[in-house]
Design a protein around this motif. Sequence first.
Motif, PDB file in Angstrom:
ATOM      1  N   GLU A  21      59.505  51.538  45.287  1.00  0.00           N
ATOM      2  CA  GLU A  21      60.373  50.354  45.348  1.00  0.00           C
ATOM      3  C   GLU A  21      61.830  50.752  45.575  1.00  0.00           C
ATOM      4  O   GLU A  21      62.533  50.133  46.361  1.00  0.00           O
ATOM      5  CB  GLU A  21      60.233  49.518  44.080  1.00  0.00           C
ATOM      6  N   ILE A  22      62.280  51.792  44.898  1.00  0.00           N
ATOM      7  CA  ILE A  22      63.649  52.290  45.090  1.00  0.00           C
ATOM      8  C   ILE A  22      63.843  52.760  46.531  1.00  0.00           C
ATOM      9  O   ILE A  22      64.848  52.457  47.173  1.00  0.00           O
ATOM     10  CB  ILE A  22      63.972  53.409  44.085  1.00  0.00           C
ATOM     11  N   SER A  23      62.861  53.478  47.051  1.00  0.00           N
ATOM     12  CA  SER A  23      62.953  53.972  48.438  1.00  0.00           C
ATOM     13  C   SER A  23      63.022  52.829  49.424  1.00  0.00           C
ATOM     14  O   SER A  23      63.741  52.909  50.422  1.00  0.00           O
ATOM     15  CB  SER A  23      61.733  54.860  48.761  1.00  0.00           C
ATOM     16  N   LYS A  24      62.246  51.769  49.174  1.00  0.00           N
ATOM     17  CA  LYS A  24      62.272  50.606  50.059  1.00  0.00           C
ATOM     18  C   LYS A  24      63.649  49.953  50.061  1.00  0.00           C
ATOM     19  O   LYS A  24      64.156  49.547  51.093  1.00  0.00           O
ATOM     20  CB  LYS A  24      61.223  49.587  49.642  1.00  0.00           C
ATOM     21  N   LYS A  25      64.257  49.848  48.881  1.00  0.00           N
ATOM     22  CA  LYS A  25      65.580  49.232  48.778  1.00  0.00           C
ATOM     23  C   LYS A  25      66.649  50.070  49.463  1.00  0.00           C
ATOM     24  O   LYS A  25      67.580  49.530  50.051  1.00  0.00           O
ATOM     25  CB  LYS A  25      65.937  49.000  47.314  1.00  0.00           C
ATOM     26  N   ASP A  63      48.298  52.378  23.873  1.00  0.00           N
ATOM     27  CA  ASP A  63      47.226  53.085  24.571  1.00  0.00           C
ATOM     28  C   ASP A  63      47.627  53.383  26.013  1.00  0.00           C
ATOM     29  O   ASP A  63      47.256  52.660  26.928  1.00  0.00           O
ATOM     30  CB  ASP A  63      45.969  52.223  24.538  1.00  0.00           C
ATOM     31  N   PHE A  64      48.427  54.420  26.233  1.00  0.00           N
ATOM     32  CA  PHE A  64      48.865  54.792  27.567  1.00  0.00           C
ATOM     33  C   PHE A  64      48.051  55.982  28.050  1.00  0.00           C
ATOM     34  O   PHE A  64      47.581  56.788  27.263  1.00  0.00           O
ATOM     35  CB  PHE A  64      50.350  55.172  27.580  1.00  0.00           C
ATOM     36  N   SER A  65      47.923  56.074  29.355  1.00  0.00           N
ATOM     37  CA  SER A  65      47.255  57.238  29.926  1.00  0.00           C
ATOM     38  C   SER A  65      48.234  57.968  30.838  1.00  0.00           C
ATOM     39  O   SER A  65      49.169  57.370  31.366  1.00  0.00           O
ATOM     40  CB  SER A  65      46.032  56.811  30.734  1.00  0.00           C
ATOM     41  N   LEU A  66      48.004  59.232  31.019  1.00  0.00           N
ATOM     42  CA  LEU A  66      48.841  60.032  31.912  1.00  0.00           C
ATOM     43  C   LEU A  66      48.765  59.453  33.325  1.00  0.00           C
ATOM     44  O   LEU A  66      49.781  59.312  34.009  1.00  0.00           O
ATOM     45  CB  LEU A  66      48.392  61.490  31.896  1.00  0.00           C
ATOM     46  N   ASN A  67      47.571  59.081  33.736  1.00  0.00           N
ATOM     47  CA  ASN A  67      47.371  58.484  35.055  1.00  0.00           C
ATOM     48  C   ASN A  67      48.203  57.218  35.217  1.00  0.00           C
ATOM     49  O   ASN A  67      48.860  57.015  36.238  1.00  0.00           O
ATOM     50  CB  ASN A  67      45.874  58.180  35.230  1.00  0.00           C
ATOM     51  N   GLY A  68      48.181  56.358  34.218  1.00  0.00           N
ATOM     52  CA  GLY A  68      48.929  55.108  34.283  1.00  0.00           C
ATOM     53  C   GLY A  68      50.426  55.322  34.359  1.00  0.00           C
ATOM     54  O   GLY A  68      51.129  54.638  35.120  1.00  0.00           O
ATOM     55  N   ILE A  69      50.936  56.254  33.581  1.00  0.00           N
ATOM     56  CA  ILE A  69      52.379  56.524  33.578  1.00  0.00           C
ATOM     57  C   ILE A  69      52.834  57.111  34.915  1.00  0.00           C
ATOM     58  O   ILE A  69      53.830  56.679  35.485  1.00  0.00           O
ATOM     59  CB  ILE A  69      52.754  57.460  32.416  1.00  0.00           C
ATOM     60  N   ILE A  70      52.087  58.078  35.435  1.00  0.00           N
ATOM     61  CA  ILE A  70      52.462  58.702  36.710  1.00  0.00           C
ATOM     62  C   ILE A  70      52.418  57.665  37.829  1.00  0.00           C
ATOM     63  O   ILE A  70      53.325  57.592  38.666  1.00  0.00           O
ATOM     64  CB  ILE A  70      51.550  59.905  37.034  1.00  0.00           C
ATOM     65  N   ASN A  71      51.372  56.835  37.860  1.00  0.00           N
ATOM     66  CA  ASN A  71      51.288  55.787  38.887  1.00  0.00           C
ATOM     67  C   ASN A  71      52.448  54.808  38.775  1.00  0.00           C
ATOM     68  O   ASN A  71      53.021  54.386  39.779  1.00  0.00           O
ATOM     69  CB  ASN A  71      49.952  55.042  38.800  1.00  0.00           C
ATOM     70  N   SER A  72      52.808  54.439  37.562  1.00  0.00           N
ATOM     71  CA  SER A  72      53.921  53.523  37.341  1.00  0.00           C
ATOM     72  C   SER A  72      55.230  54.115  37.863  1.00  0.00           C
ATOM     73  O   SER A  72      56.009  53.433  38.545  1.00  0.00           O
ATOM     74  CB  SER A  72      54.038  53.212  35.852  1.00  0.00           C
ATOM     75  N   LEU A  73      55.473  55.372  37.572  1.00  0.00           N
ATOM     76  CA  LEU A  73      56.692  56.034  38.049  1.00  0.00           C
ATOM     77  C   LEU A  73      56.712  56.130  39.570  1.00  0.00           C
ATOM     78  O   LEU A  73      57.761  55.918  40.204  1.00  0.00           O
ATOM     79  CB  LEU A  73      56.813  57.425  37.440  1.00  0.00           C
ATOM     80  N   LEU A  74      55.580  56.447  40.169  1.00  0.00           N
ATOM     81  CA  LEU A  74      55.517  56.540  41.627  1.00  0.00           C
ATOM     82  C   LEU A  74      55.748  55.179  42.281  1.00  0.00           C
ATOM     83  O   LEU A  74      56.428  55.082  43.305  1.00  0.00           O
ATOM     84  CB  LEU A  74      54.176  57.122  42.069  1.00  0.00           C
ATOM     85  N   LYS A  75      55.224  54.123  41.684  1.00  0.00           N
ATOM     86  CA  LYS A  75      55.444  52.774  42.220  1.00  0.00           C
ATOM     87  C   LYS A  75      56.920  52.396  42.138  1.00  0.00           C
ATOM     88  O   LYS A  75      57.463  51.793  43.066  1.00  0.00           O
ATOM     89  CB  LYS A  75      54.583  51.759  41.468  1.00  0.00           C
ATOM     90  N   GLN A  76      57.570  52.765  41.036  1.00  0.00           N
ATOM     91  CA  GLN A  76      59.006  52.497  40.910  1.00  0.00           C
ATOM     92  C   GLN A  76      59.783  53.276  41.971  1.00  0.00           C
ATOM     93  O   GLN A  76      60.738  52.755  42.564  1.00  0.00           O
ATOM     94  CB  GLN A  76      59.495  52.883  39.514  1.00  0.00           C
ATOM     95  N   ASP A  77      59.389  54.513  42.204  1.00  0.00           N
ATOM     96  CA  ASP A  77      60.043  55.342  43.205  1.00  0.00           C
ATOM     97  C   ASP A  77      59.879  54.738  44.603  1.00  0.00           C
ATOM     98  O   ASP A  77      60.816  54.735  45.410  1.00  0.00           O
ATOM     99  CB  ASP A  77      59.478  56.761  43.158  1.00  0.00           C
TER     100      ASP A  77
END
Length: 69
Positions: A62-66, A46-60
């Motif tokens: 974290e990568i930017s911080k590193k 049960d995934f939502s478009l909102n959840g996936i986009i937010n997850s990808l942005l959070k990963q991005d």
Amino acid sequence: MKKEYDFTNAEQGKFYRPLNELDIPIYLDDDVKTFFMQKLKNVDKDFSLNGIINSLLKQDIEISKKLAV
């Protein structure tokens, strides 16, 4: 416009909302939206478009911080 207005029963800030409480709509390009909608069709969970986009942005983020260190 009237020359004078009666503000005796006025309430200052009645409709004020701090910026962090507002939900700002984000509009995806059609090709991006289509890509993710196709991915969601192939997933059993049960995934939502909102959840996936937010997850990808959070990963991005974290990568930017590193990379900034």
